[in-house]
Design a protein around this motif. Structure first.
Motif, PDB file in Angstrom:
ATOM      1  N   LEU A   1      -1.609  -1.275   8.026  1.00 38.94           N
ATOM      2  CA  LEU A   1      -0.255  -1.867   7.693  1.00 38.94           C
ATOM      3  C   LEU A   1       0.273  -2.982   8.506  1.00 38.94           C
ATOM      4  O   LEU A   1      -0.446  -3.187   9.501  1.00 38.94           O
TER       5      LEU A   1
ATOM      6  N   ASP B 161       5.495  -3.939   6.880  1.00 40.73           N
ATOM      7  CA  ASP B 161       5.382  -2.773   6.075  1.00 40.73           C
ATOM      8  C   ASP B 161       5.782  -1.674   6.699  1.00 40.73           C
ATOM      9  O   ASP B 161       6.550  -0.624   6.056  1.00 40.73           O
TER      10      ASP B 161
ATOM     11  N   GLU C  16       9.534  -1.528   6.307  1.00 42.97           N
ATOM     12  CA  GLU C  16      10.061  -1.068   4.969  1.00 42.97           C
ATOM     13  C   GLU C  16       9.978   0.362   4.829  1.00 42.97           C
ATOM     14  O   GLU C  16      10.821   1.124   4.242  1.00 42.97           O
ATOM     15  N   GLU C  17       8.943   1.226   5.581  1.00 45.24           N
ATOM     16  CA  GLU C  17       8.665   2.624   5.397  1.00 45.24           C
ATOM     17  C   GLU C  17       9.891   3.198   6.089  1.00 45.24           C
ATOM     18  O   GLU C  17      10.367   4.070   5.691  1.00 45.24           O
TER      19      GLU C  17
ATOM     20  N   ASP D  56      -0.387   3.958   2.487  1.00 44.35           N
ATOM     21  CA  ASP D  56      -1.061   2.564   1.926  1.00 44.35           C
ATOM     22  C   ASP D  56      -2.477   2.561   1.447  1.00 44.35           C
ATOM     23  O   ASP D  56      -3.003   1.386   1.087  1.00 44.35           O
TER      24      ASP D  56
ATOM     25  N   PHE E 138       1.466   2.390  -1.871  1.00 46.53           N
ATOM     26  CA  PHE E 138       1.539   1.099  -2.020  1.00 46.53           C
ATOM     27  C   PHE E 138       0.462   0.188  -1.574  1.00 46.53           C
ATOM     28  O   PHE E 138      -0.375   0.727  -0.423  1.00 46.53           O
TER      29      PHE E 138
ATOM     30  N   ASP F  82       3.785  -3.530  -3.518  1.00 45.49           N
ATOM     31  CA  ASP F  82       4.413  -4.122  -2.325  1.00 45.49           C
ATOM     32  C   ASP F  82       5.010  -3.220  -1.563  1.00 45.49           C
ATOM     33  O   ASP F  82       5.919  -2.345  -2.114  1.00 45.49           O
ATOM     34  N   SER F  83       5.057  -3.473  -0.136  1.00 47.46           N
ATOM     35  CA  SER F  83       5.874  -2.252   0.575  1.00 47.46           C
ATOM     36  C   SER F  83       7.301  -2.717   0.460  1.00 47.46           C
ATOM     37  O   SER F  83       8.168  -1.863   0.570  1.00 47.46           O
TER      38      SER F  83
ATOM     39  N   VAL G 270       9.024  -0.015  -1.593  1.00 41.41           N
ATOM     40  CA  VAL G 270       8.812   1.414  -1.455  1.00 41.41           C
ATOM     41  C   VAL G 270      10.162   2.160  -1.575  1.00 41.41           C
ATOM     42  O   VAL G 270      10.376   3.269  -1.810  1.00 41.41           O
TER      43      VAL G 270
END
Length: 789
Positions: A51, A55, A58-59, A159, A204, A240-241, A244
């Motif tokens: 990641l 990323d 975003e998580e 991911d 993702f 794409d992240s 998410v």
């Protein structure tokens, strides 16, 4: 403040019988307080080295949004990051947020702080992907101390595919380690299925193992929040992240039988203000609006559908608010009893702020109870039964047909004499046994079985964004039935006004000795309805009838209400002889305009008709006198000398001056100049022009003829009409000669300087008497009123 709720998973509906001091009737003060889905959630966030920092952000945004989106204040959430344990001193798990019940804004703020422990791992921390350790951690958290009766869920964000080749805890042989970890994954999934824990995986990126994600979803519990297929766990994949958050909130809504409204996203720069709009529907009883604002310094204001900025904590009307996350990257507003409609989220950035992508999401639910009535309340074998089902929220019954569209209503009957459960179709279409279409009360019929025994009826309501608690009703079926039975009927429309009443009638059938009964009203709720008059009934042998009245006070709460009127035994209130359900909407009486809108609409329509007729009459009059299309010409010895056309705008008269040889100029026509005394020409009878000579006679000239002598000049004044020629003499196929003649005539009238026949003509001269433009129209009236008389 959040409302107090029961501490077990049973329906939180409390009932207490209290006497009505005015009538002596027993009014059941049912307090409907169904609560939203109770959940125990563990969120697993991939931190592996594949990641990027973006990323992981975003998580974190998605995990925080889900943590904040729980609607039940007794729900619990935990968040863990995971990588791998490749060396001594490393840990595959990052214990970011241990299990926490988010029953206060302080605890919600704690989530906003602890989630920051999630981070992108490098090789020194164990940067591979250990799904087995992650599932084991989540199962451990969900197996200890969670709220009783909660729906248990694991959300797995990853991911990539499982990779523990460098983890010695899975064996000495590197090539066997992934296989061993997969066995442990299967062990955890079996445990999840046994413990009733759902697994909702979200993959993702480009390295995911879709088959493994599907195996996660299918391996856990398949018991959803309701019976819909949409509520069953399934894997989701995005590329794409950045997607998410959207996909995870969709999964969370499906898992908890909640609804989701998207407010969209926008960019926010330094010193800028942006607004996002988000809808909360009428059926919602609870909701949470979460705002992913990126930077904690961004200010967020929430405006209700009335445009009021709601407080951070407090009430407006019967809506209650609680905010959290003001100093975090994700902020939330929890709402009990939200106003339905479009909410606005106003975001204001500080002066120094890099561009941020901000978004808003609402998670909402209609936490309702199914109000079920079975008539008669006890039956003989084979007797037809009527079931009536409606939905009740904290605010009252839902009577809006639009709010109920898309929901599925059924009633299930169970009992030893039935064997398998029987589903009863119920409808709200106005066809028997339903009394009235679209009032929110669904009705159906069921024949009691041929063998005695108790029957249990349960209303089942399912659909997007709804959680309906099931309240069973038991009916005793006997060989002969009770000797005393009856029927309760109402005579009312779908609407009642505060201070109004609904009349009803009880019809009793008694095959035994006279008995004493009593009328009981249940479920009055915010409407605060009461039974008026005497409620004690003398039930004689044979058939007897008893009128009654349900009265609504002047300050009755507005909205839908579902009431139940029973006839019970006076000595033993647990014995019910007759029962029926009344579902109405309490509305304020219409105002003067609403009461008389038919009369007002009729008067307005009449006025519009009169105005339209006057307009047509005026238009016809203007069309009759419109001189557009006229062409005046001077002729001498049969030869046309000059042509002048009327002004191009609407005008009631065509004014021009005539030049003859007496003034030393060639004969001609021209528009008048200041000081001129023009000839005035107006339309006369059909096909004629009335001409007024200055200080001379007035006479008629027939259009299209050779004309009439103009004074004593030896000249003939004639008129043609282009408009009339087109309408009175329609073009006929084959009339080639006529076509050629008209073409030559038109060329003669236009092949001159300024299209006037003389130089110096001014079509727009103010003295020409032109008026407002209007379409060319040819009069066909057979009557003519001289305009100069």
């Amino acid at each position: 403040m959040w409302p107090s709720v029961a501490v077990n998973a049973a329906p939180s509906i409390r009932s207490k019988a209290t006497p009505n001091s005015a009538t002596g009737a027993i009014v059941n003060a049912k307090s409907f307080a169904p609560e939203p889905t109770l959940t125990d959630v563990s969120i697993l966030v991939d931190e592996s080295g594949s990641l990027t920092e973006a990323d992981v952000r975003e998580e974190i945004k998605a995990a925080t949004t889900i943590a904040f989106s729980g609607l039940n204040s007794r729900s619990r959430v935990s968040i863990y990051g995971f990588g791998s344990q490749n060396k001594t001193g490393q840990n595959a798990i990052t214990a970011a947020c241990p299990p926490l019940v988010l029953d206060s804004s302080v605890k919600a703020d704690a989530i906003g702080a602890c989630v920051r422990k999630l981070h992108h791992r490098d090789d020194s921390e164990g940067a591979d992907t250990d799904h087995a350790a992650a599932l084991a951690q989540a199962m451990s958290a969900l197996s200890n101390g969670g709220p009783q009766g909660a729906l248990k869920m694991i959300f797995l964000l990853t991911d990539g595919r499982l990779d523990v080749h460098a983890s010695p805890i899975y064996g000495r042989i590197e090539s066997d380690r992934n296989g061993e970890a997969l066995k442990q994954v299967d062990t955890q999934l079996a445990l999840a299925r046994t413990n009733g824990t759902q697994v909702w995986p979200l993959g993702f990126g480009d390295q995911i193992d879709r088959a493994a994600l599907d195996r996660f979803a299918a391996g856990g519990s398949q018991g959803g929040c309701d019976e819909r297929s949409a509520s069953k766990p399934r894997a989701r994949v995005v590329h794409d992240s950045g997607d998410v958050l959207d996909s995870l909130t969709e999964a969370f809504a499906a898992a908890g039988c909640t609804g989701r409204s998207r407010g969209g996203e926008t960019t926010l720069g330094a010193g800028e203000t942006r607004e996002l709009k988000i809808n909360i529907p009428i059926i919602a009883t609870d909701g949470t609006i979460t705002v992913a604002k990126g930077d904690p310094r961004v200010r967020v204001d929430f405006l209700d559908p009335d445009g009021k900025t709601v407080p951070a904590d407090g009430k407006i009307g019967d809506s209650e608010f609680e905010r959290a996350g003001e100093n975090a990257t994700v902020e939330k507003l929890s709402i009990v009893n939200p106003k339905n409609g479009d909410w606005k989220v106003k975001l204001t950035a500080p002066d120094r702020l890099s561009k941020q992508l901000v978004s808003a999401t609402a998670i909402w639910q209609g936490a309702v109870s199914s109000s079920l009535v079975v008539d008669p309340p006890s039956a003989r074998v084979g007797q037809p039964l009527t079931v009536r089902l409606s939905l009740v929220t904290r605010r009252g019954a839902i009577t809006d047909a639009k709010a109920l569209s898309g929901l599925t209503f059924t009633v299930q009957a169970q009992g030893p004499s039935l064997g398998a459960a029987n589903s009863i179709v119920v409808r709200d279409d106005g066809r028997a046994p339903d009394d009235r279409a679209g009032d929110g009360r669904y009705a159906g019929t069921f024949d009691a079985p041929p063998r005695p025994g108790d029957l249990t009826f349960t209303g089942v309501v399912s659909g997007y964004g709804v959680r309906a608690e099931k309240v069973p009703v038991t009916v005793a079926v006997t060989a002969e039935g009770l000797p005393v039975q009856g029927r309760v009927a109402f005579s009312s429309g779908a609407v009642v006004h505060p201070g109004g009443e609904v009349r009803g009638k009880v019809t009793m059938e008694n095959k035994a000795a006279p008995a004493r009964g009593r009328l009981v009203l249940e479920g009055s709720g915010r409407a605060r309805a009461t039974l008026a008059g005497a409620t004690d009934l003398a039930i004689g042998s044979g058939t007897t009838t008893h009128p009654f009245t349900v009265r609504f006070p002047p300050d009755a709460g507005l909205g839908g209400t579902s009431l139940t009127v029973k006839v019970v035994d006076a000595a033993d209130p647990s014995k019910t002889y007759a029962v029926n359900q009344l579902t109405v909407t309490v509305k304020n009486p219409p105002g003067w305009l609403q009461r008389h809108w038919h009369e007002i609409a009729g008067v307005l329509l009449l006025l519009l008709l009169v105005a339209f007729l006057a307009y047509l009459r005026r238009r016809a009059r203007r069309a009759r006198v419109d001189v557009r299309g006229l062409r005046a010409s001077l002729r001498q010895d049969g030869e046309e000398l000059t042509v002048l056309k009327a002004p191009g705008k609407w005008a009631p008269e065509f004014r021009f001056v005539v030049h003859d040889s007496s003034d030393g100029r060639d004969p001609g026509l021209d528009y008048p100049h200041p000081g001129d005394r023009p000839v005035r020409a107006r339309r006369g009878a059909p096909g004629k022009v009335v001409v007024q000579i200055p200080d001379g006679p007035r006479y008629e000239i027939e259009i299209g003829t050779g004309g009439e002598p103009y004074e004593e000049t030896g000249l003939m004044l004639a008129f043609t009409d282009v408009t009339r020629r087109r309408s009175v003499r329609p073009r006929r196929t084959g009339d080639r000669a006529g076509d050629r003649a008209r073409t030559r005539a038109d060329a003669t009238s236009t092949d001159r300087p300024d299209d006037l026949g003389t130089s110096g003509g001014r079509p727009d001269d103010p003295g020409s008497g032109t008026g407002q433009a209007e379409p060319s129209t040819t009069s066909t009236s057979s009557t003519y009123n001289d305009p100069w008389l």
